[in-house]
Design a protein around this motif. Structure first.
Motif, mmCIF file in Angstrom:
data_model
loop_
_atom_site.group_PDB
_atom_site.id
_atom_site.type_symbol
_atom_site.label_atom_id
_atom_site.label_comp_id
_atom_site.label_asym_id
_atom_site.label_seq_id
_atom_site.Cartn_x
_atom_site.Cartn_y
_atom_site.Cartn_z
ATOM 1 N N TYR A 213 0.843 -1.185 0.000
ATOM 2 C CA TYR A 213 0.000 0.000 0.000
ATOM 3 C C TYR A 213 0.885 1.245 0.000
ATOM 4 N N VAL A 214 0.345 2.333 -0.520
ATOM 5 C CA VAL A 214 1.114 3.573 -0.670
ATOM 6 C C VAL A 214 0.529 4.660 0.218
ATOM 7 N N TYR A 215 1.370 5.222 1.075
ATOM 8 C CA TYR A 215 0.974 6.416 1.833
ATOM 9 C C TYR A 215 1.657 7.613 1.179
ATOM 10 N N LYS A 216 0.875 8.455 0.553
ATOM 11 C CA LYS A 216 1.426 9.604 -0.166
ATOM 12 C C LYS A 216 1.564 10.784 0.788
ATOM 13 N N THR A 217 2.786 11.246 0.950
ATOM 14 C CA THR A 217 3.027 12.359 1.852
ATOM 15 C C THR A 217 2.958 13.683 1.108
ATOM 16 N N LEU A 218 2.391 14.677 1.746
ATOM 17 C CA LEU A 218 2.375 16.031 1.213
ATOM 18 C C LEU A 218 3.497 16.865 1.826
ATOM 19 N N GLY A 219 4.196 16.270 2.793
ATOM 20 C CA GLY A 219 5.312 16.962 3.422
ATOM 21 C C GLY A 219 6.569 16.882 2.570
ATOM 22 N N PHE A 220 7.634 17.490 3.062
ATOM 23 C CA PHE A 220 8.862 17.516 2.282
ATOM 24 C C PHE A 220 9.566 16.166 2.319
ATOM 25 N N TRP A 221 10.296 15.887 1.274
ATOM 26 C CA TRP A 221 11.126 14.685 1.160
ATOM 27 C C TRP A 221 12.237 14.969 0.171
ATOM 28 N N SER A 222 13.447 14.584 0.508
ATOM 29 C CA SER A 222 14.563 14.768 -0.405
ATOM 30 C C SER A 222 15.655 13.770 -0.070
ATOM 31 N N GLN A 223 16.404 13.363 -1.066
ATOM 32 C CA GLN A 223 17.538 12.486 -0.840
ATOM 33 C C GLN A 223 18.765 13.310 -0.465
ATOM 34 N N ILE A 224 19.704 12.688 0.239
ATOM 35 C CA ILE A 224 20.962 13.348 0.600
ATOM 36 C C ILE A 224 22.081 12.467 0.060
ATOM 37 N N LYS A 225 22.353 12.606 -1.204
ATOM 38 C CA LYS A 225 23.375 11.781 -1.850
ATOM 39 C C LYS A 225 24.700 12.515 -1.996
ATOM 40 N N SER A 226 24.642 13.823 -2.131
ATOM 41 C CA SER A 226 25.848 14.619 -2.357
ATOM 42 C C SER A 226 25.912 15.740 -1.330
ATOM 43 N N ALA A 227 27.065 16.410 -1.292
ATOM 44 C CA ALA A 227 27.220 17.520 -0.357
ATOM 45 C C ALA A 227 26.247 18.652 -0.675
ATOM 46 N N GLY A 228 25.998 18.885 -1.966
ATOM 47 C CA GLY A 228 25.054 19.925 -2.334
ATOM 48 C C GLY A 228 23.660 19.659 -1.812
ATOM 49 N N SER A 229 23.256 18.400 -1.822
ATOM 50 C CA SER A 229 21.932 18.064 -1.307
ATOM 51 C C SER A 229 21.860 18.220 0.208
ATOM 52 N N ALA A 230 23.008 18.199 0.902
ATOM 53 C CA ALA A 230 23.006 18.411 2.350
ATOM 54 C C ALA A 230 22.592 19.836 2.692
ATOM 55 N N ILE A 231 23.018 20.811 1.870
ATOM 56 C CA ILE A 231 22.610 22.196 2.108
ATOM 57 C C ILE A 231 21.114 22.356 1.887
ATOM 58 N N TYR A 232 20.588 21.715 0.857
ATOM 59 C CA TYR A 232 19.140 21.775 0.609
ATOM 60 C C TYR A 232 18.372 21.093 1.729
ATOM 61 N N ALA A 233 18.869 19.951 2.204
ATOM 62 C CA ALA A 233 18.222 19.263 3.322
ATOM 63 C C ALA A 233 18.256 20.114 4.581
#
Length: 396
Positions: A213-233
């Motif tokens: 089953y799928v629970y669709k979130t309306l909140g934020f979600w992001s991956q942290i794969k690189s250093a640049g994504s750490a600033i966005y997170a």
């Protein structure tokens, strides 16, 4: 009784996070002022009847991880243990290998989370959703909406309207939707010795059996794969602090620096009152910031020194690094497309068309930047003493 499992990977993973992962395991890298893993543990600890949190990975036990676990257990008053895989077993292999530890005590259900994502982690909502929509031995996966291009790159869930059931997982289905999973039946026939991948080996089979089953979130979600994504997170978590941890957000006070937007400042940091910080700035322990300094969209790590009138934009300044007077350290943000409400941050490649992809500037541990130079879109490896400016380069 409930349990949680957090998959933290190991040293062979997280290569896109270098040189920052040279000094500290990626899951312990500070995002919005606290280790990445702490956001997951805080979310798990808030779920009623949560009795134990298990970290599964193949890092060798080390001082940083041991200290973090001890401090987290004392702060959250919950059992937190690290289970080390003998080798990289895949996202599902570690769960199967330690299945006896996970089901010990007969938990009603348990959550599975990836360490390298940031989210509001709606775990209690997922539990309620499972009880309302799920069936015995059913599974719930957290889904988030992305644009068509990114869904084709990373895979997507085909959802049956009305009953929230996942009909199939298409494409790679690796990052975008495999964040949290609520498992009711932990021994679902995973009798394999080699590495097991939750995304390809388990989720696709469960969807075909009508158990996903799928629970669709309306909140934020992001991956942290690189250093640049750490600033966005960090930006996402700092914004969440308005409702979860207002005490972590700095404010304008008489005799203090000028604060613009969301800023985290560790109490041990020494900041000149003429400095301007924010938005989206995280200042670590023992940091020294001089007069007239400007910092925006950046993470300043433990022990760093920013001398008078320097400027730091879209950058990560490593542990014990020094930026000289009137120097400028600047990167290019790697944020999602602001005009696309469903866009997620991409895992940018290091090189494009034979050139270094413009991204945030990263200073490794113990880097010294001289006065009156510009460092732009560059990566500086640890223990470098620069004597001039650089643009779009990796300084080895």
């Amino acid at each position: 009784m409930l349990k949680a499992v957090i998959l933290i990977g190991g040293p062979q993973k997280g290569t896109r996070f270098r040189p920052l992962s040279f000094e500290v395991p990626k899951p312990l890298f500070p995002v919005a002022g606290v280790p990445m893993l702490q956001h997951h543990i805080e979310a798990c600890a808030k779920v009623p009847n949560m009795k134990e949190i298990l970290l599964i990975g193949f890092y060798q036990p080390n001082e940083e991880l041991t200290r973090f676990l001890c401090n987290a257990q004392q702060e959250f008053k919950i059992s937190i243990r690290y289970l080390q895989e003998y080798s990289a077993l895949g996202t599902g292999g570690g769960i199967y290998h330690f299945r006896d530890q996970i089901v010990s005590g007969s938990p009603e259900a348990f959550f599975v989370l990836n360490a390298d994502v940031c989210s509001a982690f709606p775990l209690a909502e997922m539990l309620s959703f499972q009880k309302e929509h799920g069936e015995p031995n059913s599974f719930v996966i957290l889904g988030t909406t992305s644009n068509r291009k990114q869904s084709m790159n990373y895979g997507c869930i085909v959802e049956k309207r009305g009953n929230k059931r996942g009909l199939a997982l298409c494409g790679k289905a690796k990052h975008k939707n495999q964040q949290d999973m609520l498992l009711e039946e932990p021994t679902n026939g995973w009798h394999r010795a080699e590495a097991i991948r939750l995304e390809q080996d388990i989720f696709t089979a469960l969807a075909g059996q009508g158990k996903l089953y799928v629970y669709k979130t309306l909140g934020f979600w992001s991956q942290i794969k690189s250093a640049g994504s750490a600033i966005y997170a960090s930006r996402l978590y700092l914004n969440q602090y308005h409702t979860t941890h207002t005490e972590r957000l700095a404010s304008n006070k008489e005799g203090g620096p000028k604060i613009s937007g969301n800023v985290y400042i560790h109490p041990t940091a020494n900041i000149d009152p003429t400095a301007t910080l924010g938005p989206n700035v995280s200042i670590g322990t023992g940091v020294t910031i001089g007069a007239g300094v400007r910092v925006r969209e950046s993470i300043i790590l433990h022990g760093a020194t920013l001398q008078d009138h320097c400027c730091v934009l879209n950058s990560i300044v490593g542990w014990d690094s020094t930026i000289g007077k009137w120097a400028r350290v600047e990167g290019t943000p790697s944020d999602p497309n602001p005009n696309d409400p469903y866009a997620k941050i991409d895992s940018e490649t290091l090189f494009r068309d034979g050139k270094l992809t413009p991204s945030i500037t990263i200073l490794g541990c113990n880097v010294t930047i001289p006065s009156e130079v510009i460092i732009l879109n560059s990566i500086v490896l640890p223990h470098k003493d620069l004597n001039r400016g650089f643009k779009n380069q990796i300084i080895l």
